[in-house]
Design an enzyme around this catalytic site. Sequence first.
Site, mmCIF file in Angstrom:
data_model
loop_
_atom_site.group_PDB
_atom_site.id
_atom_site.type_symbol
_atom_site.label_atom_id
_atom_site.label_comp_id
_atom_site.label_asym_id
_atom_site.label_seq_id
_atom_site.Cartn_x
_atom_site.Cartn_y
_atom_site.Cartn_z
ATOM 1 N N HIS A 100 31.595 42.663 37.560
ATOM 2 C CA HIS A 100 30.453 42.367 36.677
ATOM 3 C C HIS A 100 29.667 41.188 37.225
ATOM 4 C CE1 HIS A 100 33.227 39.264 35.285
ATOM 5 N NE2 HIS A 100 32.255 38.701 34.600
ATOM 6 N N ARG A 101 30.331 40.362 38.017
ATOM 7 C CA ARG A 101 29.651 39.336 38.792
ATOM 8 C C ARG A 101 30.191 39.453 40.207
ATOM 9 N NH1 ARG A 101 26.800 35.565 35.879
ATOM 10 N NH2 ARG A 101 27.560 34.860 33.852
ATOM 11 N N LYS A 145 36.649 37.479 43.433
ATOM 12 C CA LYS A 145 37.351 36.318 43.974
ATOM 13 C C LYS A 145 38.816 36.373 43.581
ATOM 14 C CE LYS A 145 36.857 32.270 45.988
ATOM 15 N NZ LYS A 145 38.033 32.614 46.807
ATOM 16 N N LYS A 165 40.073 34.301 34.204
ATOM 17 C CA LYS A 165 40.114 32.894 34.598
ATOM 18 C C LYS A 165 38.718 32.408 34.994
ATOM 19 C CE LYS A 165 43.708 32.264 37.095
ATOM 20 N NZ LYS A 165 44.675 32.183 38.176
ATOM 21 N N ASP A 194 33.765 29.330 33.677
ATOM 22 C CA ASP A 194 32.357 29.562 34.038
ATOM 23 C C ASP A 194 32.122 29.527 35.544
ATOM 24 O OD1 ASP A 194 31.451 29.883 31.394
ATOM 25 O OD2 ASP A 194 31.426 27.706 31.117
ATOM 26 N N LYS A 213 42.432 40.370 43.732
ATOM 27 C CA LYS A 213 43.662 39.786 44.294
ATOM 28 C C LYS A 213 44.152 40.679 45.421
ATOM 29 C CE LYS A 213 46.253 36.179 43.388
ATOM 30 N NZ LYS A 213 45.806 34.921 42.759
ATOM 31 N N SER A 234 37.346 26.547 44.838
ATOM 32 C CA SER A 234 36.948 27.619 45.763
ATOM 33 C C SER A 234 35.462 27.933 45.590
ATOM 34 C CB SER A 234 37.759 28.883 45.499
ATOM 35 O OG SER A 234 38.988 28.833 46.172
#
Length: 512
Positions: A107-108, A112, A136, A141, A148, A404
């Site tokens: 969705h974004r 990551k 998370k 935000d 993963k 990160s």
Amino acid sequence: MVVPVLLRRTPGTLAAAIRLHRVAVGAPAARFMSTHVTNAACEDHEPGFLGSVETFFDRAAKISGVSEKSLTGIKVVDSVLSVKFPVEIDPDTHIIIEGYRAQHSRHRLPCKGGIRFSDEVDLQEVEALASLMTYKCAVVDVPFGGAKGGVKLNPKKFTPAQLERITRRYTMELCQKNFIGPGVDVPAPDVGTGPREMSWIMDTYRQFNPQDVNAAGCVTGKPVSQGGVRGRNEATGLGVYYGVREFLQFPEVQKMSGLTAEIAGKTVIVQGFGNVGYWAAKFFHNNGAKIIGIGEHDVAAYDPNGLDVEAIFKHRLEKGTFRGFGNAQIIEDPIKIMERECDILIPAALERQIGLKNVKNIKAKLIGEAANGPITPAAHDYLVSQGKVVIPDLLLNAGGVTVSYFEWLKNLSHVRFGRMSRKWEEAGKNKLLTLVEENAGRQLTPQERRAVIHGAEEHELVYSGLEDTMIGACEETRATAALKQTDFRTAALVNAIQKISTVTTQSGQMFL
Ligand code: NAD
């Protein structure tokens, strides 16, 4: 020889994609499997790691006020890459290595999440960890979807040269299947990996994408010489410290736990003395807490007078074990360290370390989940029913992904944080001080002047951004817990679900 299973949700085929996904990776039972290290504390009927994450999600979903349609889309793992490839171990031996990458939500973008090297790795673990990453990132935000990766091997059984070949080959698979890239999917360290592996990943990605000027942003947790950011190594442990420190300030937490607001003087036990456990222990120790126990995979060390974190770290580095360290009592069954009396317990090793078999023996008043998924749903409920404070993984260990994010921003902007502004800020403060001195009629000493005008170094900016992020996320979680009259894990998940739903809904949900 390469056997990829590549599944990606395509427009209008969510249900079909889910069905396909389950068929391709085997019966659902296999997805929910866990192995011995992560089973020791759990009864057979307790859910596996993925089942636990889904159980926690379902509870929060019910009170989130988000539509059923949105919830279905949020919960499901979006895409999974499963590969097997041969690696030459010596001229006469090839072995087959199994690897995975799961993207839970796009969705974004980019997605990551870390890459784990462990012989415990299986698909359900990678999917569970990818799901947690989505929630998370939303909690703190950080504008990423969750992912993963995992490679099924025990890194201790391989030489550095062999590990490099395996890491590069795994990265090649990610490159070929479009599961890595600064705008697509950005791995980071997790159990069994660190800056060295991240370097190899970046270098391999670069070979495949020589034209990509943002290549350094394809992975985070790199050494500073390779585009890493100062402060990433310690970020997760530092975030754990900030989070616990913040929770201790809350009157409701003090009331539940009977603990006072200060870190100084608190007794702390840490399970797992790797990247996260070591740094968390170090920050608690440096701020006056007493680290009375540290558990590792072989044995645990216990000293009610407190362990010197740096000294025991060096001892273990040299001897490979806690055995023989000072006055420390050695506990042969290391999981038992978590049952000792203490104020704060920090599980920082693996998932499913507190389950129905040992939860009744946990005496800590506050449990801070530095690891992902260390407590099963039934154990969590028992702890909460006993008035214990559980600070959940998706909030407490989010310091890693937060920093990160800073590293990725640095890579995309191609400049060290503070490089453009440091001297400018110092000059401005210098002028101001001169005016203040003239009016006050007193000269500052050179040390006083230096302390005031000092412009921020990169690591100071990173620490400041991390502290601000953790404090904000703790406050948001606390507010939702009070509003919904629920525990902190459910509250953090409610916040995550609502934020993700807002993004998907306001995007128009074109592909649902
Ligand atoms: P790591 O590999 O650096 O350290 C893990 C440590 O746990 C190792 O020292 C290992 O020997 C020890 N261990 C393994 N099995 C154990 C057992 N049964 N009992 C006690 N100790 C055991 O990994 P890490 O990066 O510190 O990750 C630890 C946990 O934190 C994982 O759950 C990971 O997903 C989570 N996490 C890590 C990061 C990060 O930035 N590295 C970020 C968020 C969450």
